[in-house]
Design an enzyme around this catalytic site. Structure first.
Site, PDB file in Angstrom:
ATOM      1  N   ASN A 137       1.336 -34.366 -10.019  1.00 55.67           N
ATOM      2  CA  ASN A 137       2.111 -35.180 -10.957  1.00 55.67           C
ATOM      3  C   ASN A 137       2.786 -34.358 -12.042  1.00 55.67           C
ATOM      4  OD1 ASN A 137       1.925 -37.974 -10.198  1.00 55.67           O
ATOM      5  ND2 ASN A 137      -0.259 -37.859 -10.588  1.00 55.67           N
ATOM      6  N   THR A 160      -2.033 -32.061  -4.033  1.00 57.09           N
ATOM      7  CA  THR A 160      -3.129 -32.417  -4.931  1.00 57.09           C
ATOM      8  C   THR A 160      -4.268 -33.011  -4.117  1.00 57.09           C
ATOM      9  OG1 THR A 160      -3.886 -33.793  -6.774  1.00 57.09           O
ATOM     10  CG2 THR A 160      -2.031 -34.642  -5.509  1.00 57.09           C
ATOM     11  N   ILE A 161      -5.463 -32.529  -4.370  1.00 57.42           N
ATOM     12  CA  ILE A 161      -6.614 -33.122  -3.691  1.00 57.42           C
ATOM     13  C   ILE A 161      -6.851 -34.549  -4.183  1.00 57.42           C
ATOM     14  CG2 ILE A 161      -7.733 -30.895  -3.283  1.00 57.42           C
ATOM     15  CD1 ILE A 161      -9.711 -31.608  -5.549  1.00 57.42           C
ATOM     16  N   ASP A 162      -6.333 -34.884  -5.364  1.00 56.08           N
ATOM     17  CA  ASP A 162      -6.553 -36.218  -5.924  1.00 56.08           C
ATOM     18  C   ASP A 162      -5.813 -37.307  -5.154  1.00 56.08           C
ATOM     19  OD1 ASP A 162      -8.197 -35.381  -8.082  1.00 56.08           O
ATOM     20  OD2 ASP A 162      -6.423 -34.704  -9.169  1.00 56.08           O
ATOM     21  N   GLU A 199     -16.022 -38.476 -11.142  1.00 53.69           N
ATOM     22  CA  GLU A 199     -16.263 -37.898 -12.457  1.00 53.69           C
ATOM     23  C   GLU A 199     -15.629 -38.738 -13.558  1.00 53.69           C
ATOM     24  OE1 GLU A 199     -14.403 -34.056 -12.381  1.00 53.69           O
ATOM     25  OE2 GLU A 199     -12.376 -34.897 -12.207  1.00 53.69           O
ATOM     26  N   GLN A 209     -15.038 -28.435  -3.638  1.00 49.54           N
ATOM     27  CA  GLN A 209     -14.316 -29.400  -2.798  1.00 49.54           C
ATOM     28  C   GLN A 209     -12.844 -29.051  -2.619  1.00 49.54           C
ATOM     29  OE1 GLN A 209     -14.671 -33.241  -5.137  1.00 49.54           O
ATOM     30  NE2 GLN A 209     -15.425 -31.732  -6.580  1.00 49.54           N
ATOM     31  N   ARG A 210     -12.304 -28.187  -3.468  1.00 54.95           N
ATOM     32  CA  ARG A 210     -10.906 -27.809  -3.309  1.00 54.95           C
ATOM     33  C   ARG A 210     -10.741 -26.373  -2.816  1.00 54.95           C
ATOM     34  NH1 ARG A 210      -9.368 -27.573  -9.769  1.00 54.95           N
ATOM     35  NH2 ARG A 210      -9.811 -25.356 -10.101  1.00 54.95           N
TER      36      ARG A 210
END
Length: 414
Positions: A113, A141-143, A247, A303-304
């Protein structure tokens, strides 16, 4: 393509971000770019004239394959917010002075973003000033929270790692079933406002695994009393309880749960608080209120960064969007971002398109409410159908002495 291309990486790295870089480099060279420059540490590094000629670092096909298998941002990343144009026009003049000196025809920025905000501002300035350089965003982005794209490169590999790790945690916890009062394990997963990553924990469920017992996403308010009630109910039925939490879960007043513990006060350039300690706090509350053993596990950067467990689909699509970004710029697009458009789930098919970055920058795509169950403690089958194709396949690391080999960093970054 008659001029040169420059590419940068920004924001949090992923296991697939360098595959996009490889896609940019290969496509730019194939389309006739004279040079492909890499910004060191994103736009912040460019302002300091820190860049490299990528042809000096990617010299063989093996280098390109190693790059695709190398986690983190090969060129270095930054979290640097460009001011509004009217606030510091001299900064924009400086950026374009550098781009003109390097004869840049296409500027490709790989990020999420905040990175798309950079593309938006630079493309707007170029249009106003009549600069011919074209600016295209490459999603990363992993998000998985970028608007207008079905999903983002980096997410599939992170989801695969999360599902695998949660399944292994469940297996380990089951071996502790002899404990009379039971054990509760809280797994904290990245996700400030969007729960795409945490929802992926549900993929651990299968014929050989019951999956996590509870999943909490930040899209819905978190009620600590209802949470404790759920834990008590589960402990009355079983000796091992596994909970996956984002989180960024917050109470009804919008206060992050981690702020009830010992969260840090660090805030980045975009105003994002550092979130950590949610699992530890909830574990302490459970131990105090219920009196059972608890374990808090924070997956954090693992995780990334887990390129050894990346998704083949993710790596292929990451390279694909990198190439598509160059193609779009070469064909005249600017102020755009490449998006992934899903054609079908079974068999899985996905293509690329370009969308106006102004409709993407500074927006967030959240998990739909109807993809979360009624009481907010799990994801639905629709969520599983959406994410499952994105974790398929694997890319074997190139092993040397039993350890994955990565592509070396440019010496100018050391």
């Amino acid at each position: 393509m008659k001029g040169n291309v420059i590419v940068g990486q920004s924001g949090g790295p992923t296991a697939a971000i360098n595959s996009s870089l490889a896609g940019v480099y290969r496509t730019a060279k194939d389309r006739g770019a004279k040079k492909v420059y890499g910004m060191l540490y994103g736009i912040q590094g460019l302002l300091q004239e820190r860049y490299v000629d990528l042809s000096e670092h990617i010299t063989t096909d093996l280098d390109a394959e190693l790059l695709k298998r190398t986690p983190a941002a090969y060129l270095g990343s930054c979290r640097y917010k460009l001011p509004e144009i009217h606030e510091d026009p001299e900064m924009y003049d400086r950026i374009f002075e550098i781009l003109c000196k390097l004869e840049i025809e296409a500027f490709i920025y790989i990020g999420g973003n905040d990175s798309m905000d950079t593309i938006k501002k630079l493309s707007d300035y170029a249009i106003v000033k009549g600069h011919s350089c074209r600016f295209v965003g490459c999603p990363k982005t992993i998000d998985n929270d970028l608007a207008l794209t079905d999903h983002t490169p980096g997410y599939g590999s992170a989801a695969k790692y999360i599902a695998t790790s949660v399944k292994e945690i469940i297996r380990d916890s089951l071996s502790q079933g002899y404990m009379s009062k039971g054990q509760v394990t809280i797994v904290e997963i990245m996700g400030r406002n969007a729960g795409w990553l945490t929802g992926a924990a549900a993929l651990a469920k299968g014929e050989d695994c019951a999956g996590p017992d509870l999943i909490y996403l930040p899209e819905l308010p978190f009620d600590i009393d209802r949470f404790l009630e759920k834990i008590r109910e589960l402990l009355a039925q079983k000796t091992s309880v596994i909970v996956a939490v984002s989180e960024g879960i917050r109470d009804a007043e919008g206060t992050y749960v981690c702020e009830s513990g010992t969260a840090t006060e660090f805030v980045d350039a975009f105003g994002h608080k550092q979130l950590t300690g949610t699992a530890a706090y909830l574990g302490n509350v459970i131990a105090g209120e219920i009196g059972c053993k608890t374990r808090a596990i924070e997956l954090s950067t693992l995780q990334r960064a887990a390129s050894h467990l990346c998704s083949r689909i993710d790596i292929l699509e990451a390279s694909q969007v990198g190439g598509a970004a160059v193609k779009a710029a070469d064909e005249g697009d600017t102020g755009k971002m490449v998006v992934l458009e899903r054609i079908s789930d079974d068999p899985y098919q996905c293509g690329t398109a370009v969308k106006d970055v102004h409709k993407i920058a500074n927006d967030e795509k959240l998990v739909p409410r109807d993809w979360i169950n009624a009481d907010g403690t799990y994801v639905t089958d629709e969520f599983i159908t959406y994410v499952k194709p994105l974790i398929q396949g694997s890319v074997s690391p190139i092993m040397v002495d039993g350890i994955p080999r990565h592509l070396y960093k440019p010496t100018s970054m050391l």
